[in-house]
Design an enzyme around this catalytic site. Structure first.
Site, PDB file in Angstrom:
ATOM      1  CG  HIS A 126      -1.889   0.986   1.435  1.00 47.72           C
ATOM      2  ND1 HIS A 126      -1.602   2.287   1.794  1.00 47.72           N
ATOM      3  CD2 HIS A 126      -3.229   0.926   1.306  1.00 47.72           C
ATOM      4  CE1 HIS A 126      -2.737   2.976   1.869  1.00 47.72           C
ATOM      5  NE2 HIS A 126      -3.743   2.174   1.573  1.00 47.72           N
ATOM      6  CG  ASP A 203       0.900  -2.488   6.156  1.00 47.32           C
ATOM      7  OD1 ASP A 203      -0.026  -2.608   6.992  1.00 47.32           O
ATOM      8  OD2 ASP A 203       0.788  -1.805   5.115  1.00 47.32           O
ATOM      9  CD  GLN A 206      -6.726  -4.636   4.325  1.00 40.30           C
ATOM     10  OE1 GLN A 206      -7.703  -5.265   4.724  1.00 40.30           O
ATOM     11  NE2 GLN A 206      -6.829  -3.387   3.933  1.00 40.30           N
ATOM     12  CE  LYS A 229      -6.847  -0.089   6.603  1.00 40.87           C
ATOM     13  NZ  LYS A 229      -7.666   0.215   5.439  1.00 40.87           N
ATOM     14  CB  CYS A 367      -3.521   3.330  -1.521  1.00 39.48           C
ATOM     15  SG  CYS A 367      -4.565   4.709  -1.124  1.00 39.48           S
TER      16      CYS A 367
HETATM   17  C1  LIG Z   1      -2.179  -2.862   3.689  1.00 35.99           C
HETATM   18  C2  LIG Z   1      -2.475  -1.456   4.130  1.00 35.99           C
HETATM   19  N1  LIG Z   1      -1.493  -0.709   4.650  1.00 35.99           N
HETATM   20  C3  LIG Z   1      -1.722   0.537   5.082  1.00 35.99           C
HETATM   21  C4  LIG Z   1      -2.962   1.110   5.003  1.00 35.99           C
HETATM   22  C5  LIG Z   1      -3.179   2.502   5.513  1.00 35.99           C
HETATM   23  O1  LIG Z   1      -3.996   2.471   6.646  1.00 35.99           O
HETATM   24  P1  LIG Z   1      -4.551   3.812   7.296  1.00 35.99           P
HETATM   25  O2  LIG Z   1      -5.228   4.560   6.194  1.00 35.99           O
HETATM   26  O3  LIG Z   1      -5.503   3.349   8.354  1.00 35.99           O
HETATM   27  O4  LIG Z   1      -3.389   4.554   7.845  1.00 35.99           O
HETATM   28  C6  LIG Z   1      -4.018   0.382   4.443  1.00 35.99           C
HETATM   29  C7  LIG Z   1      -5.354   0.981   4.270  1.00 35.99           C
HETATM   30  O5  LIG Z   1      -6.135   0.577   3.441  1.00 35.99           O
HETATM   31  C8  LIG Z   1      -3.774  -0.950   4.009  1.00 35.99           C
HETATM   32  O6  LIG Z   1      -4.747  -1.703   3.484  1.00 35.99           O
END
Ligand SMILES: Cc1ncc(COP(=O)(O)O)c(C=O)c1O
Length: 409
Positions: A126, A203, A206, A229, A367
């Site tokens: 992401h 990360d 998910q 999430k 993203c």
């Molecule tokens: C795999 C992953 N990393 C990072 C993020 C960013 O999360 P946040 O917008 O809650 O900071 C997301 C959000 O969709 C994500 O799916």
């Protein structure tokens, strides 16, 4: 009201725990990778805090503030226990995954990165776990190395090893891809990096809610995730830093709440994690996250994940059967996320059409532009499932997609 475990794990009853579905009984919510819905238990806890416990933490000696401070620190223990962190004080509260990655990049890794060093990420990242590293590499004259993926959408583990060397400052890898649903073998990634004494950031945006994570066993260096999430509120996230790195962490924001002493000449800061929590933290958010974890702990996650994998398998099978529909990749291990496209129909039109049938899916690049560029898609439609989704939801998604295809062609 105390719910029995059996009751909570029945998909019908799980749905009943989420008031949005009684307000909108027709809603087929399939945008769980963007954010999950909140159960009544979390909503009630946040309301309760506002009505009966609201006070700023740390500074007050009066009872209300002391109680809020206690709740806030208890939430740190709840999060640490949930992820089996080696110590409660390994957990810092942030605004979300994005801020947590930025903190690791700018307040930890940047202190040691030199020109000619490198950072390893993957093509599945992401933007939140891509751009902070790209920017850091640009300003320090370091190299951003990107682990490729295979045709099926899996991380190319054979390439990973050759990209990590003695000048790698960190390997930053997503646990579950928010676009393809790929579940990465993070244990193997961590082992491969640690063999070369390179720290690893996971990360877990998910995966944190439903895939059990044991930080003591994994032994990763950093882990990041977002409450929203995980059936919790917006605006709060988690940063885990392994104790072996605590002393290297520098403040991210300067201000109140993070200091031991301030003199005109110099300031002395508190240790990690407190030096990262400058200003008044999102107390309600943290308490909401803690309640969300209590909710998750009542679930039989193993069975729910199996149920989700089955539903996702049906979605993939039925969608693939629609003429002109392409599934984007087919990872060996995938979670409950399916990306697809339909020949001749723009993903945004597909999402709008599905919206007419009260089906909420996402269309766009999610993203993950480098990933979509590589796969040759300008955008996809993404359906992402969670614990309250059922066979009717899946049938409705497949039926409406078929109808749309017939209508359009
Ligand atoms: C795999 C992953 N990393 C990072 C993020 C960013 O999360 P946040 O917008 O809650 O900071 C997301 C959000 O969709 C994500 O799916």
């Amino acid at each position: 009201m105390e719910q029995s475990k059996e009751l909570l794990n029945d998909p019908v009853n799980i749905k009943q725990q989420f008031p949005i579905f009684s307000k909108f009984p027709e809603l087929v919510y399939l945008d769980n990778a963007a954010t999950t819905q909140r159960p009544q238990q979390v909503i009630d806890r946040i309301n309760d805090f506002h009505q009966r416990e609201n006070a700023s933490i740390r500074r007050g000696v009066y009872q209300l503030s002391a109680r809020a401070t206690q709740e806030f620190e208890a939430a740190r223990s709840t999060v640490a226990n949930f992820f089996k962190a080696p110590q409660d004080d390994s957990i810092a509260f942030t605004q979300g995954t994005t801020e947590s990655v930025n903190i690791v990049s700018r307040s930890i890794i940047s202190n040691k990165l030199k020109s000619g060093d490198n950072v390893v990420v993957s093509l599945l990242e992401h933007h939140a776990n891509f751009i902070p590293w790209q920017m850091l590499c640009q300003v320090t004259g370091s190299e951003l190395r990107v682990v490729p993926i295979t045709k099926s959408g899996d991380l190319d583990l054979n390439k990973l090893d050759s990209l990590i060397d003695s000048r790698t400052a960190v390997v930053a890898i997503v646990h579950i891809s928010n676009t393809l649903g790929t579940i990465n073998p993070i244990k193997e990634v961590i082992q491969a990096a640690h063999l070369k004494e390179v720290p690893v950031l996971i990360d877990a945006a998910q995966s944190a809610a439903l895939y059990p994570i044991d930080l003591t066993e994994l032994d990763c260096d950093f882990l990041v995730c977002s409450a929203h999430k995980m059936f919790g509120p917006f605006g709060v996230g988690v940063l885990y830093v392994h104790p072996r790195h605590h002393r290297q962490v520098k403040p991210y924001n300067y201000g109140g709440g993070i200091i031991r002493s301030v003199k005109v000449e110099r300031t002395e800061f508190l240790p990690y994690p407190y030096l990262l929590e400058a200003g008044t933290p999102n107390v309600t958010g943290v308490i909401g996250l803690s309640e969300a974890i209590r909710f998750i702990e009542t679930l039989d996650r193993e069975n729910l994940v199996k149920h989700l994998h089955k539903l996702t398998h049906i979605v993939r099978r039925e969608l693939a059967d629609i003429d002109g529909l392409s599934l984007v990749a087919n990872p060996t291990l995938n979670s409950s996320i399916v990306s697809f496209s339909l020949a001749g129909i723009h993903p945004h039109d597909i999402a709008s059409f599905l919206n007419e049938d009260t089906i909420a899916v996402r269309a766009g690049q999610h993203c993950t532009q480098p990933l979509l560029d590589y796969l040759g898609f300008s955008a996809t439609v993404r359906a992402s499932l969670s614990i309250y989704n059922n066979l009717q939801d899946v049938d409705k998604l497949v039926g409406s997609t078929r109808e749309m295809k017939d209508f359009w062609t």
